[in-house]
Every structure is written in structure tokens, then in C-alpha cells.
Design a protein around this motif. Structure first.
Motif, short mmCIF file in Angstrom:
data_model
loop_
_atom_site.label_atom_id
_atom_site.label_comp_id
_atom_site.label_asym_id
_atom_site.label_seq_id
_atom_site.Cartn_x
_atom_site.Cartn_y
_atom_site.Cartn_z
N THR A 170 0.85 -1.19 0.00
CA THR A 170 0.00 0.00 0.00
C THR A 170 0.88 1.24 0.00
O THR A 170 2.04 1.20 0.42
CB THR A 170 -0.94 0.05 1.22
OG1 THR A 170 -0.15 0.13 2.42
CG2 THR A 170 -1.85 -1.18 1.27
N TYR A 171 0.32 2.35 -0.45
CA TYR A 171 1.05 3.61 -0.50
C TYR A 171 0.09 4.74 -0.17
O TYR A 171 -0.98 4.85 -0.79
CB TYR A 171 1.67 3.81 -1.89
CG TYR A 171 2.44 5.10 -2.04
CD1 TYR A 171 3.72 5.23 -1.51
CD2 TYR A 171 1.89 6.18 -2.71
CE1 TYR A 171 4.44 6.41 -1.65
CE2 TYR A 171 2.60 7.36 -2.86
CZ TYR A 171 3.86 7.48 -2.33
OH TYR A 171 4.56 8.65 -2.46
N THR A 172 0.45 5.58 0.82
CA THR A 172 -0.37 6.72 1.20
C THR A 172 0.52 7.95 1.41
O THR A 172 1.73 7.83 1.55
CB THR A 172 -1.17 6.45 2.49
OG1 THR A 172 -0.25 6.12 3.54
CG2 THR A 172 -2.17 5.32 2.30
N GLY A 173 -0.09 9.09 1.49
CA GLY A 173 0.60 10.36 1.69
C GLY A 173 -0.04 11.40 0.80
O GLY A 173 -1.06 11.14 0.17
N PHE A 174 0.53 12.61 0.76
CA PHE A 174 0.08 13.58 -0.23
C PHE A 174 1.25 14.45 -0.64
O PHE A 174 2.21 14.62 0.10
CB PHE A 174 -1.10 14.44 0.27
CG PHE A 174 -0.70 15.64 1.08
CD1 PHE A 174 -0.26 16.80 0.47
CD2 PHE A 174 -0.76 15.61 2.46
CE1 PHE A 174 0.12 17.91 1.22
CE2 PHE A 174 -0.39 16.70 3.21
CZ PHE A 174 0.05 17.87 2.60
N THR A 175 1.15 14.97 -1.84
CA THR A 175 2.15 15.89 -2.37
C THR A 175 1.43 16.97 -3.16
O THR A 175 0.50 16.67 -3.91
CB THR A 175 3.14 15.15 -3.30
OG1 THR A 175 3.72 14.06 -2.60
CG2 THR A 175 4.23 16.08 -3.79
N GLU A 176 1.83 18.20 -2.97
CA GLU A 176 1.25 19.30 -3.72
C GLU A 176 2.29 19.75 -4.75
O GLU A 176 3.42 20.09 -4.39
CB GLU A 176 0.89 20.45 -2.79
CG GLU A 176 -0.01 21.47 -3.44
CD GLU A 176 -0.55 22.45 -2.42
OE1 GLU A 176 -1.70 22.25 -1.98
OE2 GLU A 176 0.18 23.38 -2.07
N ILE A 177 1.89 19.73 -6.02
CA ILE A 177 2.80 20.01 -7.13
C ILE A 177 2.48 21.36 -7.76
O ILE A 177 1.31 21.68 -8.00
CB ILE A 177 2.68 18.90 -8.21
CG1 ILE A 177 2.97 17.53 -7.61
CG2 ILE A 177 3.60 19.19 -9.40
CD1 ILE A 177 4.38 17.33 -7.12
N GLY A 178 3.53 22.13 -8.01
CA GLY A 178 3.38 23.41 -8.69
C GLY A 178 4.14 23.40 -10.01
O GLY A 178 4.75 22.40 -10.38
N VAL A 179 4.10 24.53 -10.71
CA VAL A 179 4.78 24.69 -11.99
C VAL A 179 5.65 25.93 -11.91
O VAL A 179 5.16 27.02 -11.59
CB VAL A 179 3.76 24.84 -13.15
CG1 VAL A 179 4.47 25.03 -14.47
CG2 VAL A 179 2.81 23.68 -13.19
N THR A 180 6.95 25.79 -12.19
CA THR A 180 7.85 26.93 -12.17
C THR A 180 7.39 27.97 -13.19
O THR A 180 7.18 27.65 -14.36
CB THR A 180 9.29 26.48 -12.52
OG1 THR A 180 9.71 25.54 -11.53
CG2 THR A 180 10.26 27.66 -12.52
N GLY A 181 7.18 29.20 -12.73
CA GLY A 181 6.80 30.30 -13.60
C GLY A 181 5.35 30.27 -14.05
O GLY A 181 4.99 30.95 -15.01
#
Length: 189
Positions: A170-181
């Protein structure tokens, strides 16, 4: 007009409506620029095997990849660090290349290797390329939050004290991804 011809026209109209509805409801990633992906925030990333008896926790993730301007999938390579396993053992994880679809599925593109070094020996866990289920997305001020809750991950174990291979990861967690510029978002039906 014959009834067969009317039926044919009716079927064609329904088919066109169905195609239009499918296109209108297609999930899609969008970005204002094709800049580099960045990690804006994350929680612990937790990978469990052997029915949850063994777990690896990583405190930090990094990401490489280029934002898609518009499309149904986003390719990214995740770099895990600050990882520990059973008894606080250090864990090294190879870069993990994923293909995320805006519809919510995630695919491991290349095998991922976890090297767990304990006082008893070294264990190698390999997660082969596979489709591993779904993730949830939410938009947050120009960034995309990815929340995986993935189960039934297949893995292969070797070395001591590794335990058996299985398909119960199993895999859990969270990540917030942005975009440079720029900014990014995901539109889901």
C-alpha cells in the motif's frame, strides 16, 4: 422515411451525443506554462508491505518533470529522501517514474528499488512497472494536490531479513505540485 432509416438516423444522433458527452467530460491537466514541476508541500509518504507489518516512511519528496500545457496525463519522476524502515533502518529508494492520468489512475513506468539496511543485513524490495490504482486530485491556488491511497502493489523481496514477495503493498501520503513560472490545475468530470 422508412422505419429502418429512421432507426439509423436515431442511432447516429445518439452516437454523436455520446461522443460529445465523452469529450466534454474528459479529465485533463492544464498549466499556464510548460515549466518544471515543483514540490510545494508534502506529508510523509508511507509504503507498507507484508499486510502492513513492515513499512517505509519518507519525510521528503522531490520531483522532476515538465508540466503538460494541456493533456490527460502527466509524467513525473519522484525522488524520495529521509526514508526509514523497520527499527529506524535507513532506506534508499531509486527515483520513481510515474504516469498520472487526470482521470485518477497512476502507473509505475519503471521498476522502483528500495534498499533497506538493517543491523541483520540488507533487504532489496523491487516494485515492478505496473498500474497501481487510483489517486485523488484537488486544486489549490494554482497547484495540484495529489493524494494516493493505493493498494495491491506487487513487490519482489530478496536478501535478509526481507520476508516474502507479495501483492499486498500500500502507499499513502500527499504531495502538492506546482509549476515553475506558472500555475497548474486538473479538471476532472
Amino acid at each position: 422515411m422508412s422505419s429502418m432509416r429512421k432507426l439509423g438516423v436515431l442511432v447516429a444522433v445518439f452516437a454523436l451525443c455520446a461522443i460529445g458527452a465523452a469529450n466534454a467530460s474528459a479529465a485533463e491537466f492544464t498549466a499556464t506554462t510548460e515549466g518544471a514541476l515543483t514540490v510545494e508541500a508534502n506529508a510523509n509518504q508511507v509504503f507498507k508491505i507484508h499486510g502492513g507489518a513492515d513499512e517505509v516512511v519518507c519525510t521528503t519528496v522531490g520531483v522532476t518533470g515538465k508540466a503538460v500545457k494541456s493533456g490527460p496525463a502527466q509524467h513525473a519522476t519522484v525522488h524520495y529522501s529521509g526514508c526509514t524502515g523497520p527499527f529506524g533502518s535507513p532506506v534508499d529508494i531509486s527515483p520513481a517514474t510515474y504516469n498520472f492520468t487526470a482521470g485518477g489512475s497512476v502507473h509505475i513506468v519503471e521498476a522502483i528499488t528500495l534498499k533497506v539496511t538493517t543491523f541483520l543485513g540488507t533487504c532489496h524490495i523491487t516494485v515492478p512497472a505496473q498500474s497501481v490504482g487510483s489517486v485523488a486530485y484537488s486544486n489549490n491556488a494554482g497547484k495540484v494536490k495529489i493524494t494516493p491511497n493505493v493498494s495491491k502493489i506487487t513487490y519482489h523481496s530478496s536478501g535478509f531479513p526481507c520476508g516474502a514477495s507479495g501483492a499486498d503493498g500500500t502507499y499513502t501520503g500527499f504531495t502538492e505540485i506546482g509549476v515553475t513560472g506558472g500555475t497548474g490545475s486538473v479538471d476532472t468530470p
